[in-house]
Scaffold this motif. Sequence first.
Motif, PDB file in Angstrom:
ATOM      1  N   ALA A  38       0.857  -1.197   0.000  1.00  0.00           N
ATOM      2  CA  ALA A  38       0.000   0.000   0.000  1.00  0.00           C
ATOM      3  C   ALA A  38       0.886   1.236   0.000  1.00  0.00           C
ATOM      4  N   ARG A  39       1.695   1.361  -1.053  1.00  0.00           N
ATOM      5  CA  ARG A  39       2.604   2.489  -1.170  1.00  0.00           C
ATOM      6  C   ARG A  39       1.872   3.703  -1.746  1.00  0.00           C
ATOM      7  N   ASN A  40       2.274   4.882  -1.275  1.00  0.00           N
ATOM      8  CA  ASN A  40       1.725   6.124  -1.803  1.00  0.00           C
ATOM      9  C   ASN A  40       2.491   6.515  -3.063  1.00  0.00           C
ATOM     10  N   LEU A  41       1.903   6.272  -4.229  1.00  0.00           N
ATOM     11  CA  LEU A  41       2.579   6.556  -5.489  1.00  0.00           C
ATOM     12  C   LEU A  41       2.473   8.014  -5.899  1.00  0.00           C
ATOM     13  N   LEU A  42       1.831   8.823  -5.071  1.00  0.00           N
ATOM     14  CA  LEU A  42       1.790  10.267  -5.325  1.00  0.00           C
ATOM     15  C   LEU A  42       2.874  10.994  -4.538  1.00  0.00           C
ATOM     16  N   ALA A  43       3.615  10.268  -3.708  1.00  0.00           N
ATOM     17  CA  ALA A  43       4.709  10.848  -2.934  1.00  0.00           C
ATOM     18  C   ALA A  43       5.931  11.052  -3.826  1.00  0.00           C
ATOM     19  N   PRO A  44       6.889  11.887  -3.388  1.00  0.00           N
ATOM     20  CA  PRO A  44       8.091  12.119  -4.209  1.00  0.00           C
ATOM     21  C   PRO A  44       8.922  10.860  -4.443  1.00  0.00           C
ATOM     22  N   VAL A  45       8.863   9.912  -3.507  1.00  0.00           N
ATOM     23  CA  VAL A  45       9.655   8.685  -3.617  1.00  0.00           C
ATOM     24  C   VAL A  45       8.733   7.517  -3.965  1.00  0.00           C
ATOM     25  N   ILE A  46       8.986   6.881  -5.104  1.00  0.00           N
ATOM     26  CA  ILE A  46       8.244   5.688  -5.499  1.00  0.00           C
ATOM     27  C   ILE A  46       9.112   4.479  -5.200  1.00  0.00           C
ATOM     28  N   ARG A  47       8.660   3.627  -4.299  1.00  0.00           N
ATOM     29  CA  ARG A  47       9.406   2.437  -3.915  1.00  0.00           C
ATOM     30  C   ARG A  47       8.882   1.241  -4.694  1.00  0.00           C
ATOM     31  N   LEU A  48       9.761   0.593  -5.425  1.00  0.00           N
ATOM     32  CA  LEU A  48       9.348  -0.508  -6.279  1.00  0.00           C
ATOM     33  C   LEU A  48       9.133  -1.778  -5.466  1.00  0.00           C
ATOM     34  N   GLU A  49       7.944  -2.330  -5.548  1.00  0.00           N
ATOM     35  CA  GLU A  49       7.677  -3.637  -4.969  1.00  0.00           C
ATOM     36  C   GLU A  49       8.216  -4.700  -5.926  1.00  0.00           C
TER      37      GLU A  49
END
Length: 443
Positions: free
Chosen positions: A328-339
């Motif tokens: 449940a990552r926030n993809l609108l944040a400056p950092v996109i963490r790849l699952e």
Amino acid sequence: MSEMNRKVPKRIAQTVINSLKGGVVPRIGLPYITVGRKNEIHALLHDVDIISEGGASFRFIVGRYGSGKSFLLQTIRNHVMDRAFIVADVDLSPERRLHGTRGQGLATYRELIGNLSTKTKPEGGALTLILDRWISSVQSQAANESGLTPGDPALTTLVDKKIYEVTSSLSELVHGFEFAKLLSAYYHAYVDGNDGIKLKVARWFRGEYSLKREAKEELGVNIIITDDDWYDYLKLFAIFFRLAGYSGMMIMIDELVNIFKIPNAITRQYNYEKILTMYNDTLQGKAKYLGIIMGATQQTIEDKRRGVYSYEALRSRLAEGKFSKPGARNLLAPVIRLEALNAEEMLILCEKLSIIHADLYEYTKKISTEDLAIFIKIEFERVGADLNITPREVIRDFIELLDLMYQNPNMSLNDLLASYEFSYTKSDAVSDNTVSIYTGFTV
């Protein structure tokens, strides 16, 4: 027709297979092998819409080595070129940084400008093509609007006026006066057929002048692009490209780990300060028609002693919130963490690669979906795979299997999987086909 059902041209297939075999991302053919990352791509393309309307964006793509950072960057690169963006990309290295005392920042700028790409020239080196097409399009537009014919002095005057409108709008920006003056010089050299001046202006734009005196003598400008101000010229280019008829400019900077590896703490801080400047500019409206994406490992970002988070001003802006978590990552944040890609996505990718490989080497594909599921099961059940497995490793293993099976037609997949290196027993390979071998798969 889906990309999976289309036969891949041999030239593209060869590039895709060889690149993946070597552990690098191919610059062409990505639509044929793209799997997963739908949400990440959607989030980044939303940024692209904002950029094309005059905004700006800044994102970090974060993941382990081989997790797909570079693949995602190249995928976005292709998407934005299809949307009439100019793209510039660079991999940082000990010789290419964001700031340096021995020309490392300028080296990064030169690489970016050298890699300028458009949809019609995706391999880079598009600077002079962009400039020539801009002038040609202005001439065509002026002729269509006025009904005048080439060679008519009135048409030349009208074109001069349109060129001046572009250059004058740039001259009000930081370093814009010299930038506009050189654009005008390039235009007049284009009209006069003076290739020597065109070459010198292009050299200046590429940051190849090292002495102000030389630039003054040859071009009449008393300024050159330096380690300290190269980023300002990228902002100018972004606005110019928009005025020249493109949607905007996307800058992609990968291998941020090379800043993390800088031994001198003060030098690292200067580099992080440059990142902060870029970040603030994009969020505060000081940059227009510009997108910046940086690729980094998790340690490069989060290490509080050497990483980006060691610079408090960046840590406070980029640190993940309390509610974001794996799945449940926030993809609108400056950092996109790849699952990590899941087993089903990896199976689909391997299926695509098996088809491409068979078409490339002109043999009948004999690996079944059941075979693929067995291979994926083995990869995902290795000790530590839940923490360490990456698409790069799985892909390289799989292409090696395809190569060996092609070169040894009598050898089956089970024979290869039974090797010691795979920590695999043949009895597992021939298990009852009605048994579920991995969550979501039955064979």
